[in-house]
Design an enzyme around this catalytic site. Sequence first.
Site, PDB file in Angstrom:
ATOM      1  N   ASP A  76       0.859  -1.182   0.000  1.00  0.00           N
ATOM      2  CA  ASP A  76       0.000   0.000   0.000  1.00  0.00           C
ATOM      3  C   ASP A  76       0.896   1.233   0.000  1.00  0.00           C
ATOM      4  O   ASP A  76       2.113   1.153   0.198  1.00  0.00           O
ATOM      5  CB  ASP A  76      -0.990  -0.007   1.154  1.00  0.00           C
ATOM      6  CG  ASP A  76      -0.326   0.088   2.516  1.00  0.00           C
ATOM      7  OD1 ASP A  76       0.860   0.416   2.581  1.00  0.00           O
ATOM      8  OD2 ASP A  76      -1.015  -0.162   3.519  1.00  0.00           O
ATOM      9  N   ASP A  85      -7.113  -7.756   2.166  1.00  0.00           N
ATOM     10  CA  ASP A  85      -6.085  -7.825   3.197  1.00  0.00           C
ATOM     11  C   ASP A  85      -6.688  -7.290   4.483  1.00  0.00           C
ATOM     12  O   ASP A  85      -7.627  -6.489   4.459  1.00  0.00           O
ATOM     13  CB  ASP A  85      -4.853  -6.993   2.829  1.00  0.00           C
ATOM     14  CG  ASP A  85      -5.072  -5.507   3.100  1.00  0.00           C
ATOM     15  OD1 ASP A  85      -4.590  -5.019   4.143  1.00  0.00           O
ATOM     16  OD2 ASP A  85      -5.752  -4.832   2.294  1.00  0.00           O
TER      17      ASP A  85
END
Length: 376
Positions: free
Chosen positions: A92, A271
């Site tokens: 990310d 996730d």
Amino acid sequence: MQFNLIHTDSATNARAGLLTTDHGVIETPIFMPVGTVGSVKAVHQRELKDDIKAQIILGNTYHLYLRPGLDILHKAGGLHKFMGWDKPILTDSGGFQVFSLSNTRKLKEEGVTFSSHIDGSKHLFTPENVVDTQRIIGSDIMMVLDECCPGDADYAYAKKSLELTHKWLERGIKHFNETEPLYGYHQSYFPIVQGCVYPDLRRESAHRVAEMDMDGNAIGGLAVGEPTEKMYEMIEVVNEILPTDKPRYLMGVGTPANILEAIERGVDMFDCVMPTRNGRNGMLFTKNGTINIRNAKWADCFEPLDPDGESYVDSAYTKAYLRHLTISDELLALQIASIHNLAFYLWLVKEARKHIISGDFSEWKRSIIDNLSKRL
């Protein structure tokens, strides 16, 4: 990167696919264990492969940027080599971590300045340097820098936030297209749909993201304080627009029930820190519900952690043994619980995929979803 749809459920929007990267093929829907600083907490890489059967893991740009730092990662040849992991990695952008530091960050059009949680030093993330950072990390899938709008934000704030996210998106894609991978394999770059809980903003963002025609797309800014039903509504709104031939990644979600509901609505990738974080605090996920292993009721329970879970867990460990380790503060408790929970999450998405392909996903989901939320 290639994404091939194998089957779409006839009664829902659930999909089964294959996502091909230079570090391996990923069967979707998929759950990605979170390895924030280059390590899935309490879990060895060997266990990730052999016991949990993880196909892809997630790293965090913010944390890796601060420690060990870009110089070390570059010298190591990227995160794969640094941590000894030869399967795919997604990173990310660090945006969520930066924006969670609301007392120490300052937002402006250039980017976001923030203070390190480690030593208080000042730093700047921009759409461009976050691309450069992820090039050095070497993840297979990179994320654009965005602002993660709070789930309870009013419309005016959400609209202003979305405008900034879209400006950063354009700058990030431009810089991504002007740079090259550093380690000889392809990297993909996913835009992120934002818009809080407002359908018109979500539609606007989904259209903008779809127009970028990147390898895949993400849905962000959910499971951040909004009601669960609103989360499901926003997923439906967004997935009506996002292209069907690209993978869809729902960021930071969530419980087993959340995951099945999102799969039903057409999400492919997930996730969440929940399986490892909750496991370290004594919560186990099973087919029949969740267990607080600290409860005295398990002190003399010598059955496996999940009696119905032989297909995904090591039945050598009993509830009584894990409770003993947990209340004794033994490190092995963290390891056993984390492996168990991650193995359960990977089993869950694998089962969902199997039932999507066989054509009975809806029936299977109805048969299991109520039990997943029970407290045992």
